[in-house]
Design a protein around this motif. Sequence first.
Motif, PDB file in Angstrom:
ATOM      1  N   ALA A   1       1.352 -45.550 -14.428  1.00 40.86           N
ATOM      2  CA  ALA A   1       0.525 -45.807 -14.193  1.00 40.86           C
ATOM      3  C   ALA A   1      -0.646 -45.129 -14.824  1.00 40.86           C
ATOM      4  CB  ALA A   1      -0.018 -45.343 -12.480  1.00 40.86           C
ATOM      5  N   SER A   2      -1.597 -45.518 -15.696  1.00 40.88           N
ATOM      6  CA  SER A   2      -2.602 -45.433 -16.267  1.00 40.88           C
ATOM      7  C   SER A   2      -2.366 -43.616 -17.749  1.00 40.88           C
ATOM      8  CB  SER A   2      -3.762 -44.040 -15.344  1.00 40.88           C
ATOM      9  OG  SER A   2      -4.280 -45.353 -14.599  1.00 40.88           O
ATOM     10  N   GLY A   3      -0.834 -44.460 -17.936  1.00 36.98           N
ATOM     11  CA  GLY A   3       0.146 -43.129 -18.935  1.00 36.98           C
ATOM     12  C   GLY A   3       0.345 -42.351 -18.820  1.00 36.98           C
ATOM     13  N   PHE A   4       0.567 -42.238 -17.065  1.00 38.75           N
ATOM     14  CA  PHE A   4       0.664 -40.996 -16.200  1.00 38.75           C
ATOM     15  C   PHE A   4       2.428 -40.678 -16.881  1.00 38.75           C
ATOM     16  CE2 PHE A   4       3.480 -38.700 -13.082  1.00 38.75           C
ATOM     17  CZ  PHE A   4       2.227 -37.800 -12.520  1.00 38.75           C
ATOM     18  N   HIS A   5       3.460 -40.969 -17.246  1.00 39.70           N
ATOM     19  CA  HIS A   5       4.526 -40.980 -17.800  1.00 39.70           C
ATOM     20  C   HIS A   5       4.693 -40.055 -19.397  1.00 39.70           C
ATOM     21  CE1 HIS A   5       6.787 -43.684 -14.964  1.00 39.70           C
ATOM     22  NE2 HIS A   5       6.646 -42.849 -14.139  1.00 39.70           N
ATOM     23  N   ILE A   6       3.321 -40.555 -20.094  1.00 38.50           N
ATOM     24  CA  ILE A   6       3.936 -39.500 -21.451  1.00 38.50           C
ATOM     25  C   ILE A   6       2.444 -38.485 -20.937  1.00 38.50           C
ATOM     26  CG2 ILE A   6       2.382 -40.463 -23.418  1.00 38.50           C
ATOM     27  CD1 ILE A   6       3.421 -42.828 -22.720  1.00 38.50           C
ATOM     28  N   LEU A   7       2.193 -38.790 -20.344  1.00 38.10           N
ATOM     29  CA  LEU A   7       0.419 -37.722 -20.178  1.00 38.10           C
ATOM     30  C   LEU A   7       0.540 -36.318 -19.239  1.00 38.10           C
ATOM     31  CD1 LEU A   7      -2.972 -39.596 -19.213  1.00 38.10           C
ATOM     32  CD2 LEU A   7      -2.131 -38.422 -21.429  1.00 38.10           C
ATOM     33  N   LEU A   8       1.662 -36.604 -18.779  1.00 40.52           N
ATOM     34  CA  LEU A   8       1.953 -35.379 -17.267  1.00 40.52           C
ATOM     35  C   LEU A   8       2.885 -34.198 -18.267  1.00 40.52           C
ATOM     36  CD1 LEU A   8       2.498 -33.933 -15.090  1.00 40.52           C
ATOM     37  CD2 LEU A   8       3.559 -34.992 -14.188  1.00 40.52           C
ATOM     38  N   PRO A   9       4.083 -35.154 -19.178  1.00 34.17           N
ATOM     39  CA  PRO A   9       4.845 -33.951 -19.931  1.00 34.17           C
ATOM     40  C   PRO A   9       4.071 -34.084 -21.538  1.00 34.17           C
ATOM     41  CG  PRO A   9       5.792 -36.408 -19.857  1.00 34.17           C
ATOM     42  CD  PRO A   9       4.271 -36.952 -19.026  1.00 34.17           C
ATOM     43  N   LEU A  10       2.670 -34.171 -21.896  1.00 33.05           N
ATOM     44  CA  LEU A  10       1.943 -33.567 -22.861  1.00 33.05           C
ATOM     45  C   LEU A  10       0.961 -32.306 -21.705  1.00 33.05           C
ATOM     46  CD1 LEU A  10       0.909 -36.676 -24.857  1.00 33.05           C
ATOM     47  CD2 LEU A  10       2.775 -34.652 -25.267  1.00 33.05           C
ATOM     48  N   ILE A  11       0.818 -32.640 -20.699  1.00 38.78           N
ATOM     49  CA  ILE A  11       0.364 -31.017 -20.322  1.00 38.78           C
ATOM     50  C   ILE A  11       0.791 -29.805 -20.300  1.00 38.78           C
ATOM     51  CG2 ILE A  11      -0.810 -31.110 -17.540  1.00 38.78           C
ATOM     52  CD1 ILE A  11      -2.227 -34.013 -18.216  1.00 38.78           C
ATOM     53  N   TYR A  12       2.215 -30.437 -19.251  1.00 43.33           N
ATOM     54  CA  TYR A  12       3.294 -29.423 -19.640  1.00 43.33           C
ATOM     55  C   TYR A  12       3.484 -28.506 -20.547  1.00 43.33           C
ATOM     56  CZ  TYR A  12       4.184 -30.992 -14.440  1.00 43.33           C
ATOM     57  OH  TYR A  12       4.024 -31.531 -13.263  1.00 43.33           O
ATOM     58  N   ALA A  13       3.827 -29.707 -21.945  1.00 39.96           N
ATOM     59  CA  ALA A  13       3.900 -28.971 -22.895  1.00 39.96           C
ATOM     60  C   ALA A  13       2.614 -28.054 -23.772  1.00 39.96           C
ATOM     61  CB  ALA A  13       3.566 -29.872 -23.959  1.00 39.96           C
ATOM     62  N   ALA A  14       1.076 -28.619 -23.323  1.00 41.64           N
ATOM     63  CA  ALA A  14      -0.392 -27.760 -23.329  1.00 41.64           C
ATOM     64  C   ALA A  14      -0.094 -26.472 -22.834  1.00 41.64           C
ATOM     65  CB  ALA A  14      -1.054 -28.619 -23.158  1.00 41.64           C
ATOM     66  N   LEU A  15      -0.037 -26.807 -21.092  1.00 44.02           N
ATOM     67  CA  LEU A  15       0.551 -25.264 -20.458  1.00 44.02           C
ATOM     68  C   LEU A  15       1.527 -24.434 -21.091  1.00 44.02           C
ATOM     69  CD1 LEU A  15       0.343 -26.427 -16.849  1.00 44.02           C
ATOM     70  CD2 LEU A  15      -1.077 -25.483 -18.094  1.00 44.02           C
ATOM     71  N   ALA A  16       2.630 -24.812 -21.856  1.00 47.60           N
ATOM     72  CA  ALA A  16       3.813 -24.212 -22.572  1.00 47.60           C
ATOM     73  C   ALA A  16       2.944 -23.584 -23.383  1.00 47.60           C
ATOM     74  CB  ALA A  16       4.969 -25.063 -22.621  1.00 47.60           C
ATOM     75  N   VAL A  17       2.923 -24.155 -24.325  1.00 46.12           N
ATOM     76  CA  VAL A  17       1.496 -23.660 -25.479  1.00 46.12           C
ATOM     77  C   VAL A  17       0.612 -22.862 -24.801  1.00 46.12           C
ATOM     78  CG1 VAL A  17       0.267 -24.285 -27.379  1.00 46.12           C
ATOM     79  CG2 VAL A  17       2.032 -25.801 -26.980  1.00 46.12           C
ATOM     80  N   ALA A  18       0.053 -23.338 -23.997  1.00 44.64           N
ATOM     81  CA  ALA A  18      -0.947 -21.970 -23.863  1.00 44.64           C
ATOM     82  C   ALA A  18      -0.510 -20.582 -23.256  1.00 44.64           C
ATOM     83  CB  ALA A  18      -1.935 -22.077 -22.551  1.00 44.64           C
ATOM     84  N   SER A  19       1.008 -20.484 -21.924  1.00 42.56           N
ATOM     85  CA  SER A  19       1.363 -19.472 -21.656  1.00 42.56           C
ATOM     86  C   SER A  19       1.959 -19.160 -22.767  1.00 42.56           C
ATOM     87  CB  SER A  19       2.603 -19.859 -21.224  1.00 42.56           C
ATOM     88  OG  SER A  19       3.282 -18.717 -20.237  1.00 42.56           O
ATOM     89  N   TRP A  20       2.623 -19.416 -24.388  1.00 42.67           N
ATOM     90  CA  TRP A  20       3.257 -18.506 -25.052  1.00 42.67           C
ATOM     91  C   TRP A  20       1.812 -17.787 -25.815  1.00 42.67           C
ATOM     92  CZ3 TRP A  20       2.312 -19.165 -30.232  1.00 42.67           C
ATOM     93  CH2 TRP A  20       3.046 -19.106 -31.435  1.00 42.67           C
ATOM     94  N   ALA A  21       0.360 -18.409 -26.097  1.00 42.96           N
ATOM     95  CA  ALA A  21      -0.838 -18.263 -27.177  1.00 42.96           C
ATOM     96  C   ALA A  21      -0.742 -16.514 -25.945  1.00 42.96           C
ATOM     97  CB  ALA A  21      -1.310 -18.994 -26.959  1.00 42.96           C
ATOM     98  N   LEU A  22      -1.185 -16.611 -24.845  1.00 43.84           N
ATOM     99  CA  LEU A  22      -1.573 -15.864 -23.755  1.00 43.84           C
ATOM    100  C   LEU A  22      -0.791 -14.338 -24.034  1.00 43.84           C
ATOM    101  CD1 LEU A  22      -3.652 -17.977 -21.338  1.00 43.84           C
ATOM    102  CD2 LEU A  22      -4.587 -16.326 -23.568  1.00 43.84           C
ATOM    103  N   ARG A  23       0.717 -15.101 -23.588  1.00 41.49           N
ATOM    104  CA  ARG A  23       2.092 -13.608 -23.263  1.00 41.49           C
ATOM    105  C   ARG A  23       1.231 -12.386 -23.380  1.00 41.49           C
ATOM    106  NH1 ARG A  23       3.408 -15.762 -27.562  1.00 41.49           N
ATOM    107  NH2 ARG A  23       5.340 -14.518 -29.409  1.00 41.49           N
TER     108      ARG A  23
END
Length: 140
Positions: free
Chosen positions: A112-134
């Motif tokens: 629904a509304s691209g959820f199966h693509i958007l949610l994993p990409l949000i998680y990937a962005a969170l991983a990048v942000a966490s890595w960059a701010l560590r």
Amino acid sequence: MPAKAGTTMKTHAKARFETKIVAYWTITIILALSITLSGIGQLMRFGGNVDLVTNIGFPLYVTTILGSWKLLGVLAILMPGWPRLKEWAYSGLFFLMTGAALSHAFAGDYGASGFHILLPLIYAALAVASWALRPEGRKL
């Protein structure tokens, strides 16, 4: 006056450092909770986890592999020390999440509304942000 200017600079630097630490932990906790719940859901095959993998043509045992990797990745990111393992965990989560988004996209399973693509990409962005701010103590 110069002593006051130096003190003000130290105060601003300390505030930036504290803001970065708060941002790191906030993002990392959101990432860790999300990935942990996802990993447990896959290991227990709760909810739509079975359909998520079988609808795109993956065998059901993939849920055990992915769920285990997710939980191990979260442990590696949260535990103190082991900076090289953290690097591997962050990259693993990034590849796992972008791979999930691409797998759903290539299979035409957008949700629904691209959820199966958007949610994993949000998680990937969170991983990048966490890595960059560590903090320095969590870097190589």
